[in-house]
Design a protein around this motif. Structure first.
Motif, short mmCIF file in Angstrom:
data_model
loop_
_atom_site.label_atom_id
_atom_site.label_comp_id
_atom_site.label_asym_id
_atom_site.label_seq_id
_atom_site.Cartn_x
_atom_site.Cartn_y
_atom_site.Cartn_z
N ILE A 96 6.37 16.03 -8.46
CA ILE A 96 5.49 17.14 -8.84
C ILE A 96 6.26 18.46 -8.84
O ILE A 96 6.16 19.26 -9.77
CB ILE A 96 4.28 17.21 -7.89
N GLU A 97 7.06 18.66 -7.78
CA GLU A 97 7.81 19.91 -7.64
C GLU A 97 8.82 20.09 -8.77
O GLU A 97 9.02 21.20 -9.28
CB GLU A 97 8.53 19.93 -6.29
N THR A 98 9.49 19.01 -9.16
CA THR A 98 10.55 19.12 -10.16
C THR A 98 10.04 19.04 -11.59
O THR A 98 10.65 19.61 -12.50
CB THR A 98 11.61 18.02 -9.95
N SER A 99 8.91 18.35 -11.80
CA SER A 99 8.45 18.10 -13.17
C SER A 99 7.20 18.89 -13.57
O SER A 99 6.96 19.07 -14.78
CB SER A 99 8.16 16.61 -13.37
N LEU A 100 6.42 19.34 -12.59
CA LEU A 100 5.14 19.96 -12.94
C LEU A 100 5.02 21.38 -12.41
O LEU A 100 5.12 22.35 -13.17
CB LEU A 100 3.99 19.08 -12.42
N PHE A 101 4.83 21.51 -11.10
CA PHE A 101 4.58 22.83 -10.51
C PHE A 101 4.71 22.72 -9.00
O PHE A 101 4.82 21.61 -8.46
CB PHE A 101 3.16 23.31 -10.89
N PRO A 102 4.72 23.86 -8.27
CA PRO A 102 4.76 23.79 -6.81
C PRO A 102 3.58 22.98 -6.28
O PRO A 102 2.43 23.21 -6.68
CB PRO A 102 4.67 25.26 -6.38
N ALA A 103 3.85 22.03 -5.42
CA ALA A 103 2.83 21.08 -4.96
C ALA A 103 1.95 21.70 -3.87
O ALA A 103 1.93 21.24 -2.73
CB ALA A 103 3.49 19.80 -4.46
N GLN A 104 1.20 22.74 -4.25
CA GLN A 104 0.27 23.38 -3.33
C GLN A 104 -1.10 22.72 -3.46
O GLN A 104 -1.52 22.34 -4.57
CB GLN A 104 0.15 24.87 -3.63
#
Length: 306
Positions: A33-41
């Protein structure tokens, strides 16, 4: 090996339960998620998972979340061993699974809940396909595992065989039996050796040519290692852009991984065949100067002696 076949209900229930328990986000999923989409908040994840408009990216993430991990596969393997179904029976099981409503809590790695979502038909179908239900272990290989592999390790071995979907020829069955009878299953690298061995056995190999096949792959790894070492030396004197312009390609694998793979091949060869192949490094002679340029014959002889 005669085993009673399971009914659809006997297999459907544990698969539904496995899906219902599959909403935990692992650290590897968080990294994706962090590398491909967005910060995993949590808030952003909750909104993303609840929004059908980003369907393609959302489906890719859900497919990753609901991919059966090793723990799930090991739990289901004793049941799958008892399955002797045709593709038609698996299709009937899929129809039942699609007709079963499943809602799952998606949770952060610490267990905190994000959102409860319905499991789509696509996710269910992909999950079932990854279980590879119709695959059956060859009886002779099964017996070799029972004889040569401890029960705690045997389950991991069978899951790996199912995941590789290897349908061995007679020669491959013989060499697999030899692997399980002669490899020490308490070695820390046992499963890594098995993964490499299964990968190399994916193509048909005669039983009397397996050693040569392993050695050929070791030579390939050695050439790759030599290329990586030369590339590293060149990189200390130049930069990546210049090397790329010169047509020099970066190595595909790090040196430590290549050396590890070579050690695994040696371990397999020694355990199964009682010998290993030593590969000598290529000789790199210093450049020699052709001094007699006036005499073509002398120049040619000098070049041929290099």
């Amino acid at each position: 090996m005669n085993r009673p076949c399971l009914s659809h209900g006997e297999l459907l229930k544990p698969i539904v339960t496995a899906l219902e328990n599959s909403g935990q986000l692992s650290q590897s999923v968080i990294e994706f998620i962090e590398t491909s989409l967005f910060p995993a908040q949590p808030e952003q994840l909750r909104a993303f998972l609840s929004d059908d408009r980003s369907q393609s990216e959302r489906d890719s993430l859900l497919d990753l979340i609901f991919s059966p991990d090793l723990t799930v596969q090991m739990g289901l393997e004793p049941l799958l061993e008892s399955v002797c179904w045709s593709p038609d029976r698996v299709a009937a099981l899929q129809d039942q699974l699609l007709a079963t409503p499943i809602r799952v809590w998606i949770k952060m790695p610490d267990g905190s809940r994000l959102v409860r979502i319905p499991v789509s038909d696509d996710v269910k179908s992909q999950y079932l396909e990854r279980l590879n239900i119709t695959w059956q272990l060859d009886p002779d290989v099964h017996a070799a595992i029972d004889r040569g592999v401890a029960a705690t390790m045997a389950l991991r071995v069978k899951v790996r065989l199912r995941n590789h979907n290897l349908r061995p020829s007679i020669d491959q069955q013989m060499i697999l039996c030899r692997f399980f009878e002669r490899m020490a299953d308490d070695d820390p690298d046992y499963l890594a050796c098995l993964d490499l061995f299964l990968t190399l056995m994916a193509r048909p190999v005669k039983s009397d040519a397996v050693y040569d096949h392993l050695v050929d792959h070791k030579r390939f790894l050695f050439r790759s290692l030599h290329h990586a070492q030369r590339f590293e030396a060149l990189l200390r004197r130049s930069n990546m852009e210049t090397l790329m312009l010169q047509g020099i390609r970066a190595p595909h694998a790090p040196q430590d991984e290549l050396m590890h793979q070579m050690r695994l091949i040696d371990q397999i060869c020694f355990s199964i065949f009682g010998k290993i192949e030593t590969i000598a490094p290529p000789l790199e002679s210093p450049l020699r100067v052709v001094t007699d340029l006036e005499t073509p014959e002398a120049a040619i002889r000098s070049l041929m002696d290099m």
